[in-house]
Design an enzyme around this catalytic site. Structure first.
Site, short mmCIF file in Angstrom:
data_model
loop_
_atom_site.label_atom_id
_atom_site.label_comp_id
_atom_site.label_asym_id
_atom_site.label_seq_id
_atom_site.Cartn_x
_atom_site.Cartn_y
_atom_site.Cartn_z
N LYS A 221 1.03 -1.11 -0.13
CA LYS A 221 -0.05 0.17 0.01
C LYS A 221 0.86 1.30 0.04
O LYS A 221 2.15 1.24 0.17
CB LYS A 221 -1.05 -0.02 1.41
CG LYS A 221 -2.16 -0.88 1.05
CD LYS A 221 -3.19 -0.74 1.98
CE LYS A 221 -4.36 -1.88 1.55
NZ LYS A 221 -5.38 -1.85 2.74
N ARG A 256 -3.11 -9.97 5.06
CA ARG A 256 -3.62 -10.03 3.68
C ARG A 256 -2.44 -9.28 2.80
O ARG A 256 -2.27 -8.10 2.64
CB ARG A 256 -4.79 -9.20 3.42
CG ARG A 256 -5.63 -9.05 2.07
CD ARG A 256 -7.01 -8.20 2.03
NE ARG A 256 -7.32 -8.38 1.13
CZ ARG A 256 -7.20 -7.49 -0.14
NH1 ARG A 256 -6.16 -6.74 -0.02
NH2 ARG A 256 -8.02 -7.65 -1.13
C1 PT1 Z 1 -7.76 -4.55 3.62
C2 PT1 Z 1 -8.27 -4.31 2.23
C3 PT1 Z 1 -9.04 -5.23 1.64
N1 PT1 Z 1 -7.53 -3.71 1.20
C4 PT1 Z 1 -9.61 -6.04 3.73
N2 PT1 Z 1 -9.88 -6.14 2.56
C5 PT1 Z 1 -7.86 -3.61 -0.29
N3 PT1 Z 1 -10.38 -6.75 4.97
C6 PT1 Z 1 -9.01 -4.44 -0.57
C7 PT1 Z 1 -3.06 2.32 -0.83
O1 PT1 Z 1 -3.14 3.11 0.27
O2 PT1 Z 1 -6.94 -3.57 4.16
N4 PT1 Z 1 -8.54 -5.19 4.45
N5 PT1 Z 1 -9.74 -5.46 0.42
C8 PT1 Z 1 -7.18 -2.90 -1.07
N6 PT1 Z 1 -7.44 -1.41 -0.80
C9 PT1 Z 1 -6.38 -0.39 -0.92
C10 PT1 Z 1 -6.65 0.47 -0.28
C11 PT1 Z 1 -5.47 -0.76 -1.70
C12 PT1 Z 1 -5.45 1.43 0.16
C13 PT1 Z 1 -4.18 0.32 -1.70
C14 PT1 Z 1 -4.42 1.31 -0.72
O3 PT1 Z 1 -2.23 1.90 -1.62
#
Ligand code: PT1
Length: 276
Positions: A221, A256
């Site tokens: 991230k 994850r």
């Molecule tokens: C997470 C999650 C998810 N993240 C759960 N499910 C994502 N339970 C999708 C960035 O800042 O943390 N927990 N499902 C992906 N979402 C993101 C959010 C991807 C922020 C990248 C960022 O780069």
């Protein structure tokens, strides 16, 4: 602590790795790679071979700025993949969705857990999850993916997130979801600035103390690259591993991640030290 996911057990007595399987054209680090069900299955089999204890299938990107997808589009993406995975894998499959209709069809296709970044806030989602009798992961988000990074604000991010998750857990319990079927997730990167994400990681034990297993999604991230001079997504592995180890040392149950083999190795070292 063992969680029953449909017909398969997820043993959370040690930190476990959840492998990410994005069936999307636009996910932030692997968008478009696993759209074909046969490619998705191949990648999932590989992640299980590398030690993933659960595979998380998502058909809608929730990265900052992502657009939402229609119900039919999401179903068309994820259901064939879940069917293929649940017939071929020895580990549970979770469905990353906020839509009750997708939860329902995914459960019929054999999914063993619901992972909802909206913490079952959609109309009918809590009732559906309760009816399906599957474990649920409730995540905190401020705002919605398209705009959540514009002005994140908290009085006290750790207290705010913890309070929100406790309330959502109670809503689930009141709807008949057993407490043993609830997992919590602070939602790294979901309506949070770098300082918020760091505080949440440092204090993830506060969320763990609520008494539910905690899932942490930090892999690749932006918070990693914000600390590491804006590194591109494929250069964030070592930073992601450090964050995963910190979360696990503080008691997180599920990490994850995209990079399963590396994270499983890191978790085995962490577990060896924690169990000493
Ligand atoms: C997470 C999650 C998810 N993240 C759960 N499910 C994502 N339970 C999708 C960035 O800042 O943390 N927990 N499902 C992906 N979402 C993101 C959010 C991807 C922020 C990248 C960022 O780069």
């Amino acid at each position: 602590m063992i969680i029953r996911c449909a017909n398969l057990d997820l043993d959370l007595n040690e930190p476990r790795v959840m492998g990410i399987l994005n069936v999307t054209p636009d996910s932030f680090s692997d968008g478009g790679l696993f759209i074909k069900p046969s490619d998705a299955l191949k990648h999932a089999v590989r992640m299980v071979g590398e030690g993933a204890a659960i595979i998380d299938v998502g058909g809608e990107s929730t990265r900052p700025g992502a657009q939402s997808v229609s119900l039919q589009q999401e179903l068309d993406r994820v259901i064939p993949v879940i069917e293929a995975l649940t017939s071929q894998l020895s580990v549970p499959v979770s469905i990353d969705t906020s839509k009750p209709e997708v939860m329902r069809e995914a459960a019929t296709a054999g999914a063993g857990m619901i992972n909802d970044v909206c913490a079952l806030s959609a109309e009918g989602a809590v009732e559906t999850a309760s009816e399906l009798q599957l474990p649920v992961c409730l995540m905190h988000m401020q705002g919605e993916p398209r705009s959540m990074q514009q002005q994140p604000q908290y009085d006290d991010v750790v207290a705010d997130v913890s309070c929100f998750l406790q309330q959502r857990a109670q809503v689930c319990i009141d709807a008949g979801i057993p407490a043993q079927h609830i997992l919590l997730d602070p939602g790294f990167g979901f309506g949070k600035k770098l300082s918020h994400n760091i505080k949440l990681l440092k204090n993830i034990n506060v969320i763990i103390k609520l008494g539910y297993p905690v899932l942490a999604g930090i892999s690749r991230k932006r918070m990693i690259s914000q600390i590491l001079d804006e590194r591109s997504t494929d250069q964030r592995l070592y930073g992601s591993l450090a964050a995963a180890v910190i979360a696990a040392m503080k008691g997180a149950s599920i990490l994850r991640v995209h990079d399963v083999r590396a994270t499983v190795d890191a978790m085995r070292i962490t577990t060896a030290v924690m169990n000493q």
